[in-house]
Scaffold this active site. Structure first.
Site, PDB file in Angstrom:
ATOM      1  N   LYS A  49       0.850  -1.205   0.000  1.00 32.92           N
ATOM      2  CA  LYS A  49       0.000   0.000   0.000  1.00 32.92           C
ATOM      3  C   LYS A  49       0.884   1.254   0.000  1.00 32.92           C
ATOM      4  CE  LYS A  49      -3.808  -2.420   2.167  1.00 32.92           C
ATOM      5  NZ  LYS A  49      -4.567  -2.788   3.370  1.00 32.92           N
ATOM      6  N   GLN A  93      -4.848  -1.845   9.550  1.00 36.68           N
ATOM      7  CA  GLN A  93      -4.674  -3.138   8.886  1.00 36.68           C
ATOM      8  C   GLN A  93      -5.237  -4.265   9.760  1.00 36.68           C
ATOM      9  OE1 GLN A  93      -3.350  -3.429   5.737  1.00 36.68           O
ATOM     10  NE2 GLN A  93      -3.815  -5.609   5.818  1.00 36.68           N
ATOM     11  N   ASP A 116     -11.216   2.414   3.822  1.00 39.55           N
ATOM     12  CA  ASP A 116     -11.650   1.042   3.537  1.00 39.55           C
ATOM     13  C   ASP A 116     -13.162   0.941   3.383  1.00 39.55           C
ATOM     14  OD1 ASP A 116      -9.422  -0.611   3.303  1.00 39.55           O
ATOM     15  OD2 ASP A 116      -9.194  -0.856   5.472  1.00 39.55           O
TER      16      ASP A 116
END
Ligand code: NAP
Length: 280
Positions: A49, A93, A116
């Protein structure tokens, strides 16, 4: 023989366009990724990422905590980042260590920075047919692939195998919002193959080899979200690609299908959240 959907190429095109767009923004969008502990898969995903973000001009910060950080400490840090106007996009994460409740962490992220698309407001907006601040990245990537290949969704029977909060459920809602007739299957589904054989669009997000040729209707579109290592340590997906490709009309490979789209969606979401916060 099916057309192989090239997620790598579509993703590269998205990233190239984003890179050009970012050059014209007043400042660099800033993505912050929080990682707790040293999970090897998380190390790879977080590294990827950061690398992709920086390659296209997004500022990227990784904040790494030891496994023993408390839930309260983590929430306090997220709240600080929520109110930091130099941070536009934020993700934690997953998975997190067992003593930290993932739902509490997701709840503490501002929906405006929820890159997200996991927060209650963003998933609720999706459910209500509204436009969330950010769409969940993998489902968004799948929808983009279907659109890039001009695959009709409206009126089609889409069968989604898998009902996780991050893939299966939001994907089913997105397909429904695009006027598909949607069936969701899971580990307790009876007669799975009977249902999958009805699918015009068959999407599998399970993490095990579950879709075989006799489960697929002729000329169906087959999208494989699953990604895992087989017994020979080879990266593979849920679908028996070699055999299913002979009867599907379109199919995604693993790797090189949905995977690259997830990261492209994350970068798109980062830029969209930046714009949401800077264009008042
Ligand atoms: P997950 O949370 O483990 O969910 C798996 C789902 O599959 C569950 O709903 C489960 O049903 C269902 N399932 C398990 N065994 C089944 C069976 N035999 N038949 C039918 N359904 C079954 O996984 P996830 O996070 O959604 O991820 C799914 C896969 O996609 C994994 O391989 C993951 O690595 C991959 N993934 C890929 C990307 C990407 O960018 N390519 C992104 C995210 C995830 P129950 O709900 O009944 O347990």
């Amino acid at each position: 023989m099916a057309t192989i959907i090239d997620g790598k190429a579509v993703s590269a095109k998205i990233l190239e366009n984003l890179s050009a767009e970012i050059k014209n923004l007043q400042e660099k969008p800033h993505l912050v990724v929080i990682q707790v502990g040293d999970n090897p898969a998380s190390n790879i995903y977080v590294g990827l990422k950061k690398k992709k973000a920086e390659a296209i001009g997004i500022k990227s910060t990784v904040i790494k905590y030891d496994e023993d950080i408390t839930e309260q400490e983590l929430i306090k840090k997220i709240e600080d980042l929520n109110s930091d106007s130099n941070v536009h996009a934020l993700l934690v994460q997953l998975p997190l260590p067992k003593h930290i409740k993932e739902t509490n962490i997701i709840k503490s992220i501002s929906p405006k920075k929820d890159v997200d698309g996991f927060t209650a407001q963003n998933t609720g907006d999706l459910l209500n047919g509204l436009i969330p601040c950010a769409y969940s990245c993998t489902p968004k990537g799948v929808l983009r692939l279907l659109k890039e290949y001009n695959i009709e969704i409206s009126g089609k029977h889409a069968v989604v195998v898998g009902r996780s909060n991050i893939v299966g459920k939001p994907l089913a809602i997105m397909l429904l919002n695009n006027n598909a007739t949607v069936t969701i299957c899971h580990s307790k589904t009876q007669n799975l193959s009977q249902i999958t054989r009805e699918a015009d669009i068959l999407i599998s997000a399970v993490g095990k080899k579950v879709i075989f040729k006799d489960m697929v209707k002729k000329d169906a579109v087959v999208i494989d979200v699953g990604i895992f290592k087989d017994e020979n340590n080879k990266t593979t997906g849920d679908v028996d690609f070699e055999n299913v490709k002979d009867i599907a009309s379109y199919i995604t490979p693993v790797p090189g299908g949905v995977g690259p789209m997830t990261i492209a969606s994350l970068m798109e979401n980062t830029v969209e959240l930046y714009k949401l916060q800077s264009i008042k």
